[in-house]
Design a protein around this motif. Structure first.
Motif, PDB file in Angstrom:
ATOM      1  N   CYS A 240       0.841  -1.196   0.000  1.00  0.00           N
ATOM      2  CA  CYS A 240       0.000   0.000   0.000  1.00  0.00           C
ATOM      3  C   CYS A 240       0.880   1.252   0.000  1.00  0.00           C
ATOM      4  CB  CYS A 240      -0.935   0.013   1.212  1.00  0.00           C
ATOM      5  SG  CYS A 240      -0.128   0.347   2.787  1.00  0.00           S
TER       6      CYS A 240
ATOM      7  N   ARG B  57      -8.521  11.238   6.049  1.00  0.00           N
ATOM      8  CA  ARG B  57      -8.658  11.301   4.586  1.00  0.00           C
ATOM      9  C   ARG B  57      -8.671   9.921   3.934  1.00  0.00           C
ATOM     10  NH1 ARG B  57      -2.523  12.415   2.954  1.00  0.00           N
ATOM     11  NH2 ARG B  57      -1.723  11.917   5.011  1.00  0.00           N
ATOM     12  N   PHE B  58      -8.502   8.863   4.730  1.00  0.00           N
ATOM     13  CA  PHE B  58      -8.449   7.509   4.193  1.00  0.00           C
ATOM     14  C   PHE B  58      -9.671   6.700   4.607  1.00  0.00           C
ATOM     15  CE2 PHE B  58      -4.023   8.806   5.043  1.00  0.00           C
ATOM     16  CZ  PHE B  58      -3.586   8.900   3.728  1.00  0.00           C
ATOM     17  N   GLU B  59     -10.062   5.766   3.742  1.00  0.00           N
ATOM     18  CA  GLU B  59     -11.140   4.841   4.089  1.00  0.00           C
ATOM     19  C   GLU B  59     -10.629   3.823   5.104  1.00  0.00           C
ATOM     20  OE1 GLU B  59     -13.945   1.584   1.887  1.00  0.00           O
ATOM     21  OE2 GLU B  59     -13.477   3.422   0.799  1.00  0.00           O
ATOM     22  N   THR B  60      -9.409   3.296   4.857  1.00  0.00           N
ATOM     23  CA  THR B  60      -8.796   2.359   5.797  1.00  0.00           C
ATOM     24  C   THR B  60      -7.332   2.739   6.013  1.00  0.00           C
ATOM     25  OG1 THR B  60      -8.089   0.777   4.081  1.00  0.00           O
ATOM     26  CG2 THR B  60     -10.272   0.432   5.077  1.00  0.00           C
ATOM     27  N   VAL B  61      -6.815   2.359   7.188  1.00  0.00           N
ATOM     28  CA  VAL B  61      -5.407   2.575   7.532  1.00  0.00           C
ATOM     29  C   VAL B  61      -4.863   1.298   8.160  1.00  0.00           C
ATOM     30  CG1 VAL B  61      -5.586   5.082   7.806  1.00  0.00           C
ATOM     31  CG2 VAL B  61      -6.016   3.593   9.778  1.00  0.00           C
TER      32      VAL B  61
ATOM     33  N   CYS C 112       1.508   6.577   3.062  1.00  0.00           N
ATOM     34  CA  CYS C 112       0.627   7.494   3.784  1.00  0.00           C
ATOM     35  C   CYS C 112      -0.473   6.765   4.552  1.00  0.00           C
ATOM     36  CB  CYS C 112       0.021   8.522   2.837  1.00  0.00           C
ATOM     37  SG  CYS C 112      -0.860   7.830   1.420  1.00  0.00           S
ATOM     38  N   ARG C 113      -0.835   5.542   4.136  1.00  0.00           N
ATOM     39  CA  ARG C 113      -1.915   4.791   4.799  1.00  0.00           C
ATOM     40  C   ARG C 113      -1.441   3.993   6.005  1.00  0.00           C
ATOM     41  NH1 ARG C 113      -4.776   1.258   0.928  1.00  0.00           N
ATOM     42  NH2 ARG C 113      -6.112   0.861   2.715  1.00  0.00           N
TER      43      ARG C 113
ATOM     44  N   ALA D 204      -0.916   9.678  10.128  1.00  0.00           N
ATOM     45  CA  ALA D 204      -0.668   9.101   8.806  1.00  0.00           C
ATOM     46  C   ALA D 204       0.835   9.008   8.563  1.00  0.00           C
ATOM     47  CB  ALA D 204      -1.330   9.950   7.726  1.00  0.00           C
TER      48      ALA D 204
END
Length: 155
Positions: free
Chosen positions: A38, A117-121, A41-42, A61
């Motif tokens: 990935c 800002r992410f859907e998943t991390v 940033c995630r 992040a």
């Protein structure tokens, strides 16, 4: 081992099977991103600090770093990171596997807005070769945090 505590923690929540363990190191943002395939940033990195007689953990992040002025405004003190040798003793996880799950009682956890800002991390899970993918609502649910903070800047 702290990954065992994290596995037990997530077993109580019914999601221990979501923990991923790797044959390679995921101890840094770059290594974790490579292991997971990935963007860096995630990666939800956990940074720990001394604040008076407690430990503060900021989960942010992977492409952000602490903004000293924002940090001082939020916590009324200069940012002083825990030493490498202090993390396991004070937080419960060694550097490379520090995460906001199954930590010692004196640790206050804050989530930085850069994660929103992410859907998943992907936070670590207590070892230098583990991670779990969580949505932001799941991260909120499984992390004992009082408020979101804005204490970071872009790298």
């Amino acid at each position: 081992m702290s990954i065992e505590r994290v596995k037990e923690y997530f077993a109580q929540k019914g999601i221990a099977d979501k923990i991923q363990e790797f044959d390679v190191s995921s101890a840094t943002v770059e290594l974790a991103a490579e292991a997971l395939g990935c963007e860096p940033c995630r990666i939800a990195k956990s940074i720990t600090f001394h604040v008076e007689d407690k430990v503060v953990m900021i989960v942010t992040a992977g492409d952000r770093k602490i903004d000293n002025a924002k940090y001082k405004k939020q916590f009324a003190t200069k940012a002083k990171m825990l030493g490498r040798d202090e993390a396991e003793e004070l937080v419960g996880h060694a550097v490379g596997g520090v995460c906001p799950f199954a930590v010692k009682e004196n640790v206050e956890i804050y989530l930085d807005e850069s994660l929103k800002r992410f859907e998943t991390v992907f936070p670590a899970c207590g070892s230098s070769n583990s991670a779990i993918e969580l949505t932001i609502p799941e991260l909120e649910k499984y992390t004992d945090f009082p408020v979101w903070v804005n204490v970071c800047k872009e790298v």
